[in-house]
Design an enzyme around this catalytic site. Structure first.
Site, short mmCIF file in Angstrom:
data_model
loop_
_atom_site.label_atom_id
_atom_site.label_comp_id
_atom_site.label_asym_id
_atom_site.label_seq_id
_atom_site.Cartn_x
_atom_site.Cartn_y
_atom_site.Cartn_z
N TYR A 33 -7.33 10.03 4.38
CA TYR A 33 -8.22 11.07 4.87
C TYR A 33 -7.44 12.32 5.25
CZ TYR A 33 -6.82 10.24 9.74
OH TYR A 33 -6.11 10.15 10.91
N ARG A 52 -0.63 17.21 1.29
CA ARG A 52 -0.44 15.94 1.99
C ARG A 52 -1.40 14.87 1.47
NH1 ARG A 52 -0.79 15.72 8.46
NH2 ARG A 52 -2.99 16.04 7.99
N ARG A 100 -14.68 -7.97 -3.67
CA ARG A 100 -13.62 -8.11 -2.68
C ARG A 100 -12.49 -8.98 -3.21
NH1 ARG A 100 -11.40 -10.54 1.75
NH2 ARG A 100 -11.06 -9.18 3.56
N HIS A 102 -7.96 -8.79 -2.79
CA HIS A 102 -6.88 -8.01 -2.21
C HIS A 102 -6.17 -7.14 -3.24
CE1 HIS A 102 -7.58 -10.68 1.18
NE2 HIS A 102 -6.75 -9.94 1.91
N LYS A 149 -1.39 9.14 5.54
CA LYS A 149 -2.55 9.38 6.40
C LYS A 149 -3.67 8.43 5.99
CE LYS A 149 -4.83 13.18 8.82
NZ LYS A 149 -4.27 12.83 10.12
N GLU A 182 5.11 9.51 18.12
CA GLU A 182 4.05 10.52 18.07
C GLU A 182 2.86 10.02 18.87
OE1 GLU A 182 2.70 11.01 14.03
OE2 GLU A 182 2.77 8.85 13.66
N LEU A 207 3.85 10.93 11.11
CA LEU A 207 3.09 11.66 10.11
C LEU A 207 3.56 13.12 10.09
CD1 LEU A 207 0.59 11.58 8.15
CD2 LEU A 207 -0.71 12.52 10.08
#
Length: 285
Positions: A33, A52, A100, A102, A149, A182, A207
């Site tokens: 995101y 990014r 579903r 993995h 992110k 952070e 990040l």
């Protein structure tokens, strides 16, 4: 006024916005995101955010869902439809919808894209910045790839909740060597008594914050000395000033760490100056 979201090719009322229950973002947190500040109804530092985003997608081997120019059009349209002049726009890209399992799904599965936007209270943010915030420290418990992110934010959620329960606004993670990494949703900074700004290097388990990157340019222009190195909670508590940076907070003063007052307990002069000057160096689009 009802809010509008963009979900996989369609603008819809936020109340009707939904994704498939087998979206891998929902099942596995398999997605990334970005959050851009909106100021004057324009996106702040959009190009840096997209660089990014592309890096995060590459690291997780997720295909880019569309050209960046198309994403820009969608994000601006969501901002426009929600009449946001000051606030944030949120973009999420997941690996898509598949049974579903993995392992990665077949290449025919297309990434999912969601965009939302909401207004923030400018005056409230200014009032918070005028008084400063409190932070707590806690042990680092996230996966090592915090440079991506990712939407996998449960440790951050728990950290924020612990901060709230202790009367603080933010939580700073501390690694196994005793150094601050952070914040749960921000980059962490201190200012030494001789006026040096200190923050951890982006190649050391944090990040690469977009606000952080712009602020480095601001410091260069203002001739504020910058040291990219780790610092301990003890050094932070003894610092002259402290602050956090993020797209939604910009430069937010920290006035107490773990109940210990920083400096004189008021937002410091360098922190205030950086906040005031920040947007002169930002890119608007």
């Amino acid at each position: 006024m009802s809010r509008t979201a963009y979900v996989n090719g369609r603008y819809c009322d936020l109340r009707d916005a939904c994704v498939n229950v087998e979206d891998r973002g929902y099942q596995f947190a398999d997605g990334v995101y970005e959050v851009c500040e909106v100021r004057g109804a324009r996106l702040v530092d959009f190009p840096r955010h997209m660089v990014r985003l592309q890096r995060s997608l590459r690291e997780l081997q997720i295909d880019e869902p569309m050209p960046i120019t198309a994403l820009a059009i969608i994000m601006r349209e969501v901002v426009r439809r929600n009449r946001v002049t000051y606030g944030i726009v949120y973009l999420q890209v997941t690996r898509g919808v598949a049974r579903r399992d993995h392992a990665f799904p077949p290449s025919s599965v297309k990434p999912s894209v969601v965009v939302t936007a909401r207004a923030l209270d400018y005056e409230k943010k200014q009032q918070t910045a005028a008084t400063g915030i409190k932070v707590i420290t806690l042990a680092e418990n996230r996966w090592p790839r915090v440079d991506i992110k990712s939407v996998s934010l449960l440790p951050n959620v728990l950290a924020k909740q612990e901060a709230r329960e202790k009367g603080a606004y933010e939580a700073w993670y501390v690694d196994s060597d005793g150094f601050v990494t952070e914040g749960a949703s921000s980059n962490a900074w201190i200012v030494t008594k001789d006026g040096r700004a200190v923050t951890r290097s982006v190649d050391r388990g944090i990040l690469a914050g977009i606000t952080r990157a712009v602020l480095v340019e601001v410091m260069g222009a203002l001739q504020i000395r910058l040291e990219e190195r780790p610092f301990t909670p003890a050094e932070a508590r003894e610092a002259a000033e402290a602050f956090v940076t993020s797209a939604s907070q910009i430069v937010m003063p920290v006035v107490a760490i773990d109940g210990r007052v920083v400096g004189n307990g008021q937002p410091g002069g360098i922190t205030r100056q950086l906040r005031e000057e920040f947007h002169r160096f930002s890119a608007f689009s």
